[in-house]
Design an enzyme around this catalytic site. Structure first.
Site, PDB file in Angstrom:
ATOM      1  CG  HIS A  39      46.185  35.206  50.597  1.00 46.91           C
ATOM      2  ND1 HIS A  39      45.555  34.016  50.872  1.00 46.91           N
ATOM      3  CD2 HIS A  39      45.230  36.163  50.615  1.00 46.91           C
ATOM      4  CE1 HIS A  39      44.262  34.254  51.031  1.00 46.91           C
ATOM      5  NE2 HIS A  39      44.042  35.553  50.895  1.00 46.91           N
ATOM      6  CD  GLU A  94      43.176  31.595  49.673  1.00 46.35           C
ATOM      7  OE1 GLU A  94      43.474  32.137  48.603  1.00 46.35           O
ATOM      8  OE2 GLU A  94      42.118  31.842  50.296  1.00 46.35           O
ATOM      9  CG  ASN A 125      43.125  37.816  46.653  1.00 51.51           C
ATOM     10  OD1 ASN A 125      43.388  37.456  45.505  1.00 51.51           O
ATOM     11  ND2 ASN A 125      43.548  37.167  47.733  1.00 51.51           N
ATOM     12  CE  LYS A 128      40.911  34.687  48.333  1.00 54.63           C
ATOM     13  NZ  LYS A 128      40.484  33.976  49.545  1.00 54.63           N
TER      14      LYS A 128
HETATM   15  P1  13P Z   1      36.907  36.062  51.411  1.00 53.73           P
HETATM   16  O1  13P Z   1      36.498  37.504  51.382  1.00 53.73           O
HETATM   17  O2  13P Z   1      36.336  35.253  50.292  1.00 53.73           O
HETATM   18  O3  13P Z   1      36.690  35.451  52.769  1.00 53.73           O
HETATM   19  O4  13P Z   1      38.496  36.026  51.166  1.00 53.73           O
HETATM   20  C1  13P Z   1      39.290  36.869  51.917  1.00 53.73           C
HETATM   21  C2  13P Z   1      40.656  36.832  51.372  1.00 53.73           C
HETATM   22  O5  13P Z   1      41.324  35.819  51.425  1.00 53.73           O
HETATM   23  C3  13P Z   1      41.164  38.045  50.717  1.00 53.73           C
HETATM   24  O6  13P Z   1      42.517  37.948  50.470  1.00 53.73           O
END
Ligand code: 13P
Length: 255
Positions: A94, A96, A9, A11
Site C-alpha cells: 500500500h 502508505e 481497507n 487502515k
Molecule cells: P480512500 O478511499 O480513503 O481514498 O483510501 C483509498 C485507499 O488507500 C484504499 O487502500
C-alpha cells in the site's frame, strides 16, 4: 469473466466494537453473490471480525504481513498467522507503507511470494505520486512497481494475484482519477502483464481501482472495462456507503 471484488481497507481506524458492528452491518446488508466482498480490519481486531464473518460469504483480509513465518521478529505478524485467523487476502505494498514506512519493491516481492505459498491472495497496490503524474511518468512508475514487486514470479502465480491501482494523489484527498484516467492505466497494466507473462494470466488478473472511491463515483469507475472492483478506504468505514459501493459493482456485473 472476472468476478468483481470490493475490498474495504479500514487502515488504523475503529475500535473493537466499532469493527464488529461495521462487519455485522455489511453481513446484514446481504451482499449479492456476484460480487466478492473483503473486509480488512487492523490486525488486533481480525479475530473479532473473523467471528462475525464466520459462515458468511464476506471474506477477511490483512492490511500487511511480514515475509518470515515465525521467529525473532518483534512486532511482526506472519502470513501463517493471518491464515490461521481466517484471512483469504492480504494487502501488500500500500502507498502508505511504501511512502510512510519506506517499503521497497524488493520487500513487497518477498511478502508476495510468501502470501502465495501460504494460500493467501495478495492485493498488490501500486500507484504514482502527483509529481510523477504531472511529469508524465505514471506508466514508467507503475511498470517499475509491477516489475519489482512481481520479480521471479511466473504466469501461473501472476494469474492468482489481485492488483490495486491507487494513484497516491487520490488517496484520502477526495480527488478521484477520472474513469478515463483510471481505465487508461488499467488497460496499460493489463497489456504490460500480457507482454511480461501471457494473455491468459493478464486476462485473469483482477485490477481494482482505489483512491477516494465513494457511492457517488463508484458506478462510473466500475463501468470501465478493465476496472474489476475497488479498494475503498474512507467510504468503507460506514455501513451505508460501503454497501452502496457494493451495490454499484453489482449493477455493473449484471449489465
Ligand atoms: P480512500 O478511499 O480513503 O481514498 O483510501 C483509498 C485507499 O488507500 C484504499 O487502500
Amino acid at each position: 469473466m472476472r468476478r468483481p471484488l470490493i475490498a474495504g481497507n479500514w487502515k488504523m481506524n475503529l475500535n473493537r466494537s466499532e469493527s464488529m458492528g461495521l462487519a455485522q452491518g455489511i453481513v446484514q446488508g446481504n451482499c449479492p453473490g456476484g460480487v466478492e466482498v473483503v473486509l480488512c480490519p487492523t490486525f488486533v481486531y481480525l479475530d473479532a471480525v473473523s467471528g462475525v464473518l464466520d459462515g458468511t460469504s464476506v471474506k477477511l483480509g490483512g492490511q500487511d504481513a511480514y515475509h518470515e513465518s515465525n521467529g525473532a521478529f518483534t512486532g511482526a505478524i506472519s502470513m501463517v498467522m493471518l491464515a490461521d485467523l481466517g484471512c483469504d487476502y492480504v494487502i501488500l505494498g500500500h502507498s502508505e507503507r511504501r511512502h510512510k514506512m519506506n517499503e521497497t519493491n524488493a520487500m513487497i516481492n518477498a511478502k508476495l511470494k510468501v502470501a502465495l505459498a501460504t494460500g493467501i491472495t495478495p492485493i498488490l497496490c501500486i500507484g504514482e505520486l502527483l509529481e510523477e503524474r504531472e511529469a508524465g511518468q505514471t506508466q514508467a512508475v507503475v511498470e517499475s512497481q509491477i516489475d519489482g514487486s512481481l520479480a521471479s514470479l511466473n504466469a501461473e502465480h501472476v494469474a492468482q494475484i489481485v492488483i490495486a491501482y491507487e494513484p497516491v494523489w487520490a488517496i484520502g484527498t477526495g480527488k478521484t482519477a477520472t474513469p478515463e484516467q483510471a481505465q487508461d492505466v488499467h488497460d496499460d497494466l493489463r497489456k504490460l502483464l500480457a507482454s511480461r507473462y501471457n494473455a491468459t494470466s493478464a486476462a485473469a488478473v483482477r485490477i481494482l481501482y482505489g483512491g477516494s472511491v465513494k457511492p457517488s463515483n463508484a458506478a462510473e469507475l466500475l463501468s470501465q472495462p478493465d476496472i474489476d472492483g475497488a479498494l475503498v478506504g474512507g467510504a468503507s468505514l460506514q455501513t451505508d456507503s460501503f454497501l452502496e459501493i457494493i451495490a454499484a459493482s453489482t449493477a455493473e456485473a449484471a449489465s
